[in-house]
Design a protein around this motif. Structure first.
Motif, PDB file in Angstrom:
ATOM      1  N   GLU A   1       0.796  -1.230   0.000  1.00 36.31           N
ATOM      2  CA  GLU A   1       0.000   0.000   0.000  1.00 36.31           C
ATOM      3  C   GLU A   1       0.831   1.285   0.000  1.00 36.31           C
ATOM      4  O   GLU A   1       0.470   2.262  -0.659  1.00 36.31           O
ATOM      5  N   ALA A   2       1.913   1.313   0.751  1.00 37.17           N
ATOM      6  CA  ALA A   2       2.671   2.560   0.904  1.00 37.17           C
ATOM      7  C   ALA A   2       3.242   3.068  -0.420  1.00 37.17           C
ATOM      8  O   ALA A   2       3.381   4.277  -0.618  1.00 37.17           O
ATOM      9  N   TRP A   3       3.548   2.145  -1.315  1.00 30.53           N
ATOM     10  CA  TRP A   3       4.104   2.527  -2.617  1.00 30.53           C
ATOM     11  C   TRP A   3       3.053   2.553  -3.722  1.00 30.53           C
ATOM     12  O   TRP A   3       3.304   3.061  -4.821  1.00 30.53           O
ATOM     13  N   ALA A   4       1.891   2.000  -3.460  1.00 28.14           N
ATOM     14  CA  ALA A   4       0.891   1.796  -4.508  1.00 28.14           C
ATOM     15  C   ALA A   4       0.503   3.068  -5.266  1.00 28.14           C
ATOM     16  O   ALA A   4       0.388   3.035  -6.500  1.00 28.14           O
ATOM     17  N   PRO A   5       0.250   4.211  -4.606  1.00 24.21           N
ATOM     18  CA  PRO A   5      -0.163   5.401  -5.368  1.00 24.21           C
ATOM     19  C   PRO A   5       0.884   5.855  -6.392  1.00 24.21           C
ATOM     20  O   PRO A   5       0.536   6.304  -7.485  1.00 24.21           O
ATOM     21  N   TYR A   6       2.166   5.750  -6.038  1.00 27.89           N
ATOM     22  CA  TYR A   6       3.230   6.178  -6.946  1.00 27.89           C
ATOM     23  C   TYR A   6       3.331   5.224  -8.134  1.00 27.89           C
ATOM     24  O   TYR A   6       3.516   5.644  -9.278  1.00 27.89           O
TER      25      TYR A   6
END
Length: 229
Positions: free
Chosen positions: A190-195
């Motif tokens: 999740e922590a990297w998903a938006p990027y």
């Protein structure tokens, strides 16, 4: 010809593998975890992932986790199974996963004997040839020149690539190479998903679904609706 659409766009849930006080797989616990994840509204389940203790499981335990996961999902969503190790081991586990009813396999990133460009391509080609179904490639390092990755994603039944490379500068080129042939997926949760989503990865892996699937689903739906804030 590859068919990226065969792999669901969205959340790839990776169940943990619980153990009891005797260090045996807690089958009842695993069944409850998988059932809950599978019916939570995520898109695909991957048994025997890193979060599922793949590297520490015996052959017997891999079979047990695979069968328990497939049975407990109750066909609510596709179930893939992580396989890896030496090429003979990966072939054996791939064949067994499909015998037990898996929808496809995820190939863990191989260790150093296969890290040359030609070695990587041959490793993936030989395993994928045994699988009568979709194959996910788990990329945990840069595979060298772009032509090596292009050869890998051009394998007929490779449908997706989980990118677990913490290099946002390299990411656009990786996605550009992968996306004509297979679905690029964020393999860093999740922590990297938006990027990764902004770069063209229409999905992400999740261990969070073991405890808070509603948070993962809210993130997926927000990105789908363009709510990047």
């Amino acid at each position: 010809m590859n068919q990226p659409s065969t792999f669901p766009h969205g959340i790839s849930g990776i169940p943990v593998t619980p153990f009891d006080d005797d260090d045996e797989v807690d089958v009842a616990g695993l069944s409850a975890i998988v059932h809950r994840i599978a019916h939570s509204g995520i898109d695909v389940l991957i048994a025997c992932g890193n979060t599922g203790e793949y590297s520490s499981l015996t052959e017997t335990e891999i079979d047990l986790v695979t069968k328990t996961s497939i049975d407990s999902a109750e066909e609510a969503l596709p179930v893939y199974v992580g396989v890896g190790g030496g090429i003979a081991t990966a072939k054996r586990h791939s064949s067994r996963a499909m015998e037990l009813g898996a929808d496809g396999v995820m190939l863990h990133y191989p260790s150093s004997p296969y890290i040359s460009g030609s070695g990587l391509v041959r490793y993936y080609e030989e395993i994928a040839a045994l699988v009568e179904g979709p194959v996910i490639v788990y990329l945990r390092g840069l595979p060298g020149p772009a032509n090596v990755l292009e050869d890998i994603v051009s394998i007929d039944n490779v449908c997706a690539v989980k990118i677990a490379v913490k290099d946002l500068l390299a990411l656009p080129a990786l996605v550009q190479t992968i996306s004509p042939h297979a679905l690029p997926v964020c393999g860093l949760a999740e922590a990297w998903a938006p990027y990764f989503w902004l770069a063209g990865c229409e999905g992400f892996t999740s261990g969070l679904v073991n405890v808070f699937p509603e948070v993962s689903i809210a993130l997926r739906d927000a990105m789908r609706h363009g709510d990047l804030d």
